[in-house]
Write a protein that holds these residues in place. Structure first.
Motif, short mmCIF file in Angstrom:
data_model
loop_
_atom_site.label_atom_id
_atom_site.label_comp_id
_atom_site.label_asym_id
_atom_site.label_seq_id
_atom_site.Cartn_x
_atom_site.Cartn_y
_atom_site.Cartn_z
N UNK A 1 0.89 -1.04 -0.04
CA UNK A 1 -0.15 -0.14 0.13
C UNK A 1 0.92 1.18 -0.13
N UNK A 2 0.49 2.38 -0.73
CA UNK A 2 1.16 3.57 -0.76
C UNK A 2 0.46 4.64 -0.35
N UNK A 3 0.74 5.30 0.84
CA UNK A 3 -0.16 6.37 1.33
C UNK A 3 0.82 7.37 2.03
N UNK A 4 0.46 8.68 1.81
CA UNK A 4 1.30 9.66 2.80
C UNK A 4 2.63 9.64 2.47
N UNK A 5 2.90 9.25 1.52
CA UNK A 5 4.47 9.24 1.15
C UNK A 5 5.10 7.93 1.50
N UNK A 6 4.36 6.78 2.24
CA UNK A 6 4.84 5.81 2.61
C UNK A 6 4.54 4.47 1.97
N UNK A 7 5.39 3.47 1.90
CA UNK A 7 4.78 2.38 1.25
C UNK A 7 4.88 1.41 2.45
N UNK A 8 3.71 0.77 2.47
CA UNK A 8 3.54 -0.26 3.53
C UNK A 8 3.66 -1.63 2.84
N UNK A 9 4.52 -2.59 3.31
CA UNK A 9 4.84 -3.92 2.59
C UNK A 9 4.37 -4.95 3.81
N UNK A 10 3.63 -5.88 3.21
CA UNK A 10 3.12 -7.01 4.13
C UNK A 10 4.27 -8.02 4.14
N UNK A 11 4.52 -8.34 5.53
CA UNK A 11 5.50 -9.44 5.68
C UNK A 11 5.08 -10.67 6.51
N UNK A 12 5.54 -11.33 6.97
CA UNK A 12 5.42 -12.66 7.43
C UNK A 12 4.59 -12.36 8.95
N UNK A 13 4.97 -11.33 9.60
CA UNK A 13 4.58 -11.06 11.02
C UNK A 13 3.79 -9.64 10.84
N UNK A 14 3.90 -8.64 10.16
CA UNK A 14 3.18 -7.45 10.10
C UNK A 14 3.53 -6.60 9.03
N UNK A 15 2.65 -5.55 8.86
CA UNK A 15 2.94 -4.47 7.99
C UNK A 15 4.26 -3.65 8.16
N UNK A 16 5.22 -3.48 7.18
CA UNK A 16 6.26 -2.57 7.33
C UNK A 16 6.17 -1.43 6.66
N UNK A 17 6.44 -0.26 7.30
CA UNK A 17 6.46 1.04 6.74
C UNK A 17 7.84 1.33 6.01
N UNK A 18 7.94 1.77 5.02
CA UNK A 18 9.25 2.36 4.46
C UNK A 18 8.92 3.46 3.76
N UNK A 19 10.12 4.42 3.36
CA UNK A 19 9.83 5.60 2.80
C UNK A 19 10.99 5.22 1.40
#
Length: 144
Positions: free
Chosen positions: A109-127
């Motif tokens: 997901x891309x929102x507010x300038x951050x990319x949220x990637x689904x991983x095995x445990x949780x969603x990780x936010x990256x720029x």
């Protein structure tokens, strides 16, 4: 119209980086597992691939997300179809060596300038690292 652009990701912490790396390794592992099954059983459609691979793989590795396994099945079958179209003679299963995955709206997901990637445990936010050409594309096209 679909446009693709590659960029580097900036992680806020080392555990986030390791979580994304673990997801990439899991997808590669699932791809190679499915490839072995496709090669051994000469499978040609996604239903047969799913029947042979999915339950066995999920029983062996329950922590790997179902969506990752399903994606690996379809991309693996696509690789075999491509090699058949190009008339390659395969003597061993196709092996994925590099870490890569096609990310779709279910995994990213891309929102507010951050990319949220689904991983095995949780969603990780990256720029994303914003190159001038990427900024131009983000300004020009509706995204997200």
């Amino acid at each position: 119209m679909r446009l693709t652009y590659s960029t580097r990701l900036i992680f806020s912490s080392q555990p986030d980086f390791k979580a994304v790396l673990g997801t990439l390794e899991a997808e590669r592992f699932a791809f190679n597992f499915c490839s072995q099954k496709i090669f051994e059983n000469n499978l040609t459609n996604i239903k047969d691939v799913h029947t042979k691979c999915y339950r066995e793989f999920r029983d062996l590795y329950p922590k790997i997300r179902a969506s990752i396994v399903s994606k690996a099945e379809s991309y693996c079958l696509a690789a075999y179809r491509s090699s058949k179209t190009k008339r390659h003679l395969l003597k061993k299963p196709i092996e994925k060596k590099k870490l890569s995955i096609r990310l779709d709206e279910n995994l990213v997901r891309f929102s507010n300038g951050l990319i949220n990637i689904t991983t095995e445990g949780k969603r990780v936010s990256t720029k994303p690292y914003i190159y001038p050409k990427l900024q131009e594309m983000l300004d020009t096209y509706d995204f997200g």
